[in-house]
Design a protein around this motif. Structure first.
Motif, PDB file in Angstrom:
ATOM      1  N   ILE A  54      -1.697  -1.228  -4.037  1.00 58.28           N
ATOM      2  CA  ILE A  54      -2.601  -0.082  -3.952  1.00 58.28           C
ATOM      3  C   ILE A  54      -1.757   1.184  -4.073  1.00 58.28           C
ATOM      4  O   ILE A  54      -0.956   1.478  -3.189  1.00 58.28           O
ATOM      5  CB  ILE A  54      -3.389  -0.080  -2.631  1.00 58.28           C
ATOM      6  CG1 ILE A  54      -4.306  -1.311  -2.561  1.00 58.28           C
ATOM      7  CG2 ILE A  54      -4.213   1.207  -2.494  1.00 58.28           C
ATOM      8  CD1 ILE A  54      -5.113  -1.410  -1.273  1.00 58.28           C
ATOM      9  N   THR A  96      -9.319   1.952   2.943  1.00 62.26           N
ATOM     10  CA  THR A  96      -8.107   1.446   2.299  1.00 62.26           C
ATOM     11  C   THR A  96      -7.559   0.236   3.033  1.00 62.26           C
ATOM     12  O   THR A  96      -7.116  -0.741   2.408  1.00 62.26           O
ATOM     13  CB  THR A  96      -7.042   2.553   2.224  1.00 62.26           C
ATOM     14  OG1 THR A  96      -7.559   3.659   1.483  1.00 62.26           O
ATOM     15  CG2 THR A  96      -5.766   2.052   1.549  1.00 62.26           C
ATOM     16  N   VAL A 113      -7.931   3.514  -4.800  1.00 58.25           N
ATOM     17  CA  VAL A 113      -9.008   4.018  -3.958  1.00 58.25           C
ATOM     18  C   VAL A 113      -9.237   5.490  -4.309  1.00 58.25           C
ATOM     19  O   VAL A 113      -8.337   6.319  -4.185  1.00 58.25           O
ATOM     20  CB  VAL A 113      -8.666   3.876  -2.460  1.00 58.25           C
ATOM     21  CG1 VAL A 113      -9.757   4.508  -1.599  1.00 58.25           C
ATOM     22  CG2 VAL A 113      -8.487   2.398  -2.093  1.00 58.25           C
ATOM     23  N   TYR A 164      -6.152   8.222  -3.936  1.00 55.55           N
ATOM     24  CA  TYR A 164      -6.948   8.912  -2.909  1.00 55.55           C
ATOM     25  C   TYR A 164      -7.405  10.289  -3.397  1.00 55.55           C
ATOM     26  O   TYR A 164      -7.041  11.324  -2.840  1.00 55.55           O
ATOM     27  CB  TYR A 164      -6.140   9.042  -1.613  1.00 55.55           C
ATOM     28  CG  TYR A 164      -5.383   7.796  -1.252  1.00 55.55           C
ATOM     29  CD1 TYR A 164      -6.059   6.621  -0.920  1.00 55.55           C
ATOM     30  CD2 TYR A 164      -3.986   7.751  -1.286  1.00 55.55           C
ATOM     31  CE1 TYR A 164      -5.376   5.448  -0.614  1.00 55.55           C
ATOM     32  CE2 TYR A 164      -3.298   6.586  -0.969  1.00 55.55           C
ATOM     33  CZ  TYR A 164      -3.997   5.449  -0.648  1.00 55.55           C
ATOM     34  OH  TYR A 164      -3.311   4.297  -0.342  1.00 55.55           O
ATOM     35  N   THR A 208     -11.221   7.377   4.640  1.00 55.79           N
ATOM     36  CA  THR A 208     -10.421   6.909   3.507  1.00 55.79           C
ATOM     37  C   THR A 208      -9.406   5.873   3.963  1.00 55.79           C
ATOM     38  O   THR A 208      -9.212   4.833   3.315  1.00 55.79           O
ATOM     39  CB  THR A 208      -9.705   8.086   2.826  1.00 55.79           C
ATOM     40  OG1 THR A 208     -10.669   9.050   2.399  1.00 55.79           O
ATOM     41  CG2 THR A 208      -8.891   7.620   1.631  1.00 55.79           C
ATOM     42  N   VAL A 226       0.852  -1.185   0.000  1.00 58.35           N
ATOM     43  CA  VAL A 226       0.000   0.000   0.000  1.00 58.35           C
ATOM     44  C   VAL A 226       0.891   1.241   0.000  1.00 58.35           C
ATOM     45  O   VAL A 226       1.791   1.361   0.846  1.00 58.35           O
ATOM     46  CB  VAL A 226      -0.922   0.039   1.227  1.00 58.35           C
ATOM     47  CG1 VAL A 226      -1.775   1.310   1.226  1.00 58.35           C
ATOM     48  CG2 VAL A 226      -1.806  -1.201   1.268  1.00 58.35           C
TER      49      VAL A 226
END
Length: 311
Positions: A118, A202, A157, A122, A198, A88
């Motif tokens: 990921i 996530t 995301v 955002y 968020t 991430v």
């Protein structure tokens, strides 16, 4: 490279899913780490070598395994990615970070056999925007084009605008004037999600092997009139509307501001925030469909609650 440890007494990395987290010392990254740990993950929080900021110690206190790494070394990054189920990124910066550093992190994840990645998106839906309309989102689009070519499952995301910015950093809710400022149409729907929501979403997505390429969430979908209502309810004082002009006016202001400002390496110069608001006011990057219901344990924070926290 520092020794990898879980900081969880009585458990081993083999008993829990391992998530590698880059950008962990930022506000969003720290919250992602918190929610990953709450969901039972082992978090390898990557920090630059020699980083002695208080945020590093805060990560250790949360229970994350802080790993000092050279972000310029794919070899070191590959070592730290070994055994992870997802990488991430919550990195923030310009091209040297969003493209170059993330590309090294991606290459390391692929070599280490990590199944999922990921990226640090955002944002509003940059896939619907033309190149040149937003510098920072252009960089994310460029990296994601590279990501789509890699043999790894990717999930971005997208959360619209961080609701927290409405408390002052984004010049929309003018508390001293009791006005909500806007350009264009006061009835244009826009997406707002708190940093906390968020991060929580996530974290859930990072531990979910079935995520699609894009996940879209909005803590609240609101028009400018909706923001006006929220501000009035949050403060107990009646807010009015302040229309500066059409969206084209803001576009002209952006061009003038960029022309007058000297070049800099600032990630968020004034015109960058203006570009983001311009994008939102056009309605082009509106998120749809929304995936809010994917993880039903998440409670979405409305704009009114955020505005009520402003002192």
């Amino acid at each position: 490279m520092a020794e990898l440890r879980t900081n969880q007494p009585g458990t081993t990395a083999a008993e829990k899913p391992i998530i590698v987290l880059a950008g962990s010392t930022g506000d969003l990254g720290r919250l992602i780490a918190k929610y990953l740990l709450a969901r039972g993950a082992v978090v390898r929080a990557l920090v630059r070598k020699g980083n002695t900021k208080p945020e590093v110690q805060a990560l250790r206190e949360l229970g994350a395994s802080v790993v000092e790494v050279d972000f310029n070394s794919v070899i070191e990054l590959t070592q730290v990615c070994a055994g992870a189920v997802c990488v991430v990124s919550a990195l923030s910066g310009l091209r040297d970070v969003i493209f170059d550093t993330q590309k090294r992190l991606l290459d390391a994840a692929v070599v280490a056999g990590v199944p999922r990645f990921i990226p640090s998106d955002y944002s509003i839906d940059y896939t619907k925007l033309a190149n040149g309309s937003n510098r920072n989102l252009d960089l994310r689009r460029e990296f994601n084009q590279r990501l789509d070519q890699a043999p790894i499952t990717a999930t971005s995301v997208l959360n619209g605008m961080f609701t927290d910015l409405l408390t002052g950093q984004a010049p929309v809710v003018l508390f001293s004037l009791k006005r909500v400022m806007y350009y264009g149409d006061a009835d244009q729907p826009m997406d707002f999600t708190t940093t906390d929501n968020t991060a929580e979403f996530t974290a859930a997505a990072a531990l979910d092997p079935t995520t699609p390429r894009y996940l879209r969430v909005a803590g609240e979908v609101a028009t400018i009139r909706g923001v006006q209502k929220a501000a009035s309810e949050a403060t107990g004082q009646q807010f009015g509307l302040l229309r500066v002009g059409g969206v084209w006016v803001l576009g002209a202001m952006i061009k003038a501001t960029k022309a007058l400002m000297p070049p800099s390496d600032d990630v968020f110069p004034p015109w960058q925030g203006m570009q983001y608001m311009h994008n939102m006011f056009t309605g082009l990057p509106k998120l749809q469909p929304l995936d809010n219901a994917r993880y039903p344990d998440i409670r979405w924070t409305p704009i009114r609650e955020v505005l009520a926290t402003r002192k």
